[in-house]
Write an enzyme that holds these catalytic residues in place. Structure first.
Site, PDB file in Angstrom:
ATOM      1  N   LYS A  74      42.006  40.255  51.414  1.00 15.70           N
ATOM      2  CA  LYS A  74      42.227  39.931  49.998  1.00 15.70           C
ATOM      3  C   LYS A  74      43.160  40.958  49.356  1.00 15.70           C
ATOM      4  O   LYS A  74      44.095  40.603  48.632  1.00 15.70           O
ATOM      5  CB  LYS A  74      40.880  39.872  49.251  1.00 15.70           C
ATOM      6  N   GLN A 118      32.226  41.406  46.626  1.00 14.39           N
ATOM      7  CA  GLN A 118      32.085  40.674  47.883  1.00 14.39           C
ATOM      8  C   GLN A 118      30.610  40.434  48.187  1.00 14.39           C
ATOM      9  O   GLN A 118      29.783  41.345  48.108  1.00 14.39           O
ATOM     10  CB  GLN A 118      32.759  41.476  49.017  1.00 14.39           C
ATOM     11  N   ASP A 141      36.371  34.669  41.092  1.00 15.67           N
ATOM     12  CA  ASP A 141      35.639  33.951  42.142  1.00 15.67           C
ATOM     13  C   ASP A 141      35.095  32.617  41.621  1.00 15.67           C
ATOM     14  O   ASP A 141      34.772  31.729  42.401  1.00 15.67           O
ATOM     15  CB  ASP A 141      34.421  34.792  42.590  1.00 15.67           C
TER      16      ASP A 141
HETATM   17  N1  GUN Z   1      31.537  36.136  50.662  1.00 22.93           N
HETATM   18  C1  GUN Z   1      31.970  35.091  51.407  1.00 22.93           C
HETATM   19  N2  GUN Z   1      32.887  34.373  50.712  1.00 22.93           N
HETATM   20  C2  GUN Z   1      33.035  34.980  49.518  1.00 22.93           C
HETATM   21  C3  GUN Z   1      33.846  34.725  48.390  1.00 22.93           C
HETATM   22  O1  GUN Z   1      34.630  33.767  48.336  1.00 22.93           O
HETATM   23  N3  GUN Z   1      33.724  35.588  47.348  1.00 22.93           N
HETATM   24  C4  GUN Z   1      32.857  36.636  47.380  1.00 22.93           C
HETATM   25  N4  GUN Z   1      32.787  37.430  46.307  1.00 22.93           N
HETATM   26  N5  GUN Z   1      32.088  36.907  48.413  1.00 22.93           N
HETATM   27  C5  GUN Z   1      32.179  36.080  49.483  1.00 22.93           C
END
Ligand code: GUN
Length: 307
Positions: A74, A118, A141
């Protein structure tokens, strides 16, 4: 070994699509992501020219190996498209109070337009408390209750990145959802439920299937579009798909040999579907792309509200 299907190419929207001579068109998430990220880069440059650099804060608590890879990807994607990004890593024993304080500080930070914590967080931290602490204006998100409510009522807000990426993939093949029957397999807050709402918003008739659904095959055989988002291999096989249906595979699993695969039996289903996403190289890259889009959008909105 079955003979490999010859690949031919054709263009949709200026994008090269790989298409088997027989069977389904392959919707290439890598190619579509490149196109969308190039657009993001241009919009980022336009904002920078006005003195604003879109910024994303990625917060990781603990050492989960998969999460480490995700957050690295990311942050790298942000850098590649010219966004500012900060990665904040904390030990697994960070307290919930300390994490909430960090989120509060990021909420106040004008150089940060998007905040992502995350998931999963360690068990002693309440994930919903953490998500609800993020300012809805920075919830890139799309997990905050305010974002979920906005999606449900058709108000402006951030859409969760994975189903948003799926919508972009359907748009890229000019799939008109009006009056189509869409079957979503999976009811998670992150994919299944928001996916169903997005499809509904485009006037599809939507069925959500899940672990208690009595006859999944009877449902999927009626579908013009199937989205598989369960997290289990071979949830969807060839005999469950109506000829000509479009199939999106959100799954991320491993074969017993350790190969990455989705929820769909790709080799079987591609013989009957009209279009299908592969794993890897399908929905996966689109998730990060839509995170960039949301962060850019957050920065654009902030710049308008301060104009
Ligand atoms: N863990 C797995 N996928 C995601 C996501 O798209 N966003 C976040 N914050 N955590 C995750």
């Amino acid at each position: 070994m079955p003979a490999r299907v010859e690949l031919a190419g054709f263009f949709i929207d200026g994008m090269m699509m790989n298409t088997p001579v027989q069977g389904a068109q392959i919707i290439d998430g890598v190619v579509l992501s490149q196109k969308l990220r190039a657009e993001v880069t241009l919009r980022v440059q336009a904002l920078k020219a006005r003195g604003i650099t879109p910024g994303l804060a990625v917060v990781l608590v603990g050492e989960n190996p998969a999460s480490q890879v995700y957050v690295r990807n990311k942050v790298k994607a942000c850098q590649d498209s010219g966004l500012h990004s900060v990665l904040e890593k904390y030990d697994a024993d960070m307290t919930e109070v300390a994490l909430l304080e960090r989120i509060d500080a990021l909420n106040q930070d004008p150089s940060i337009h998007g905040i992502l914590v995350q998931l999963p967080v360690p068990a002693h931290i309440d994930a919903s408390k953490v998500i609800e602490a993020i300012s809805p204006a920075k919830d890139v998100d799309g997990f905050h209750i305010a974002s979920a409510g906005a999606l449900m009522t058709g108000m402006p807000g951030f859409w969760p990145c994975t189903p948003y990426g799926c919508m972009k993939m359907l748009e890229s093949i000019h799939f008109d959802l009006k009056g189509k029957h869409a079957v979503v397999i999976g009811r998670s807050n992150i994919v299944g439920k928001p996916m169903a709402l997005m499809l509904l918003q485009k006037n599809a008739t939507v069925t959500i299937c899940h672990s208690a659904t009595k006859d999944l095959k009877a449902m999927t055989l009626q579908a013009d579009l199937i989205v598989a988002a369960v997290g289990k291999r071979n949830v969807l096989t060839q005999d469950m798909v109506k000829p000509g249906a479009v199939v999106l595979d959100v799954g991320m699993n491993r074969t017993p040999e350790g190969k990455l695969c989705g929820d769909v039996d790709f080799e079987g289903v591609r013989q009957v579907a009209s279009a299908i996403t592969p794993v890897p190289g399908g929905v996966g890259p689109m998730t990060i792309t839509m995170l960039l889009v949301n962060t850019l959008e957050a920065a654009e909105r902030a710049s308008q509200s301060h104009a």
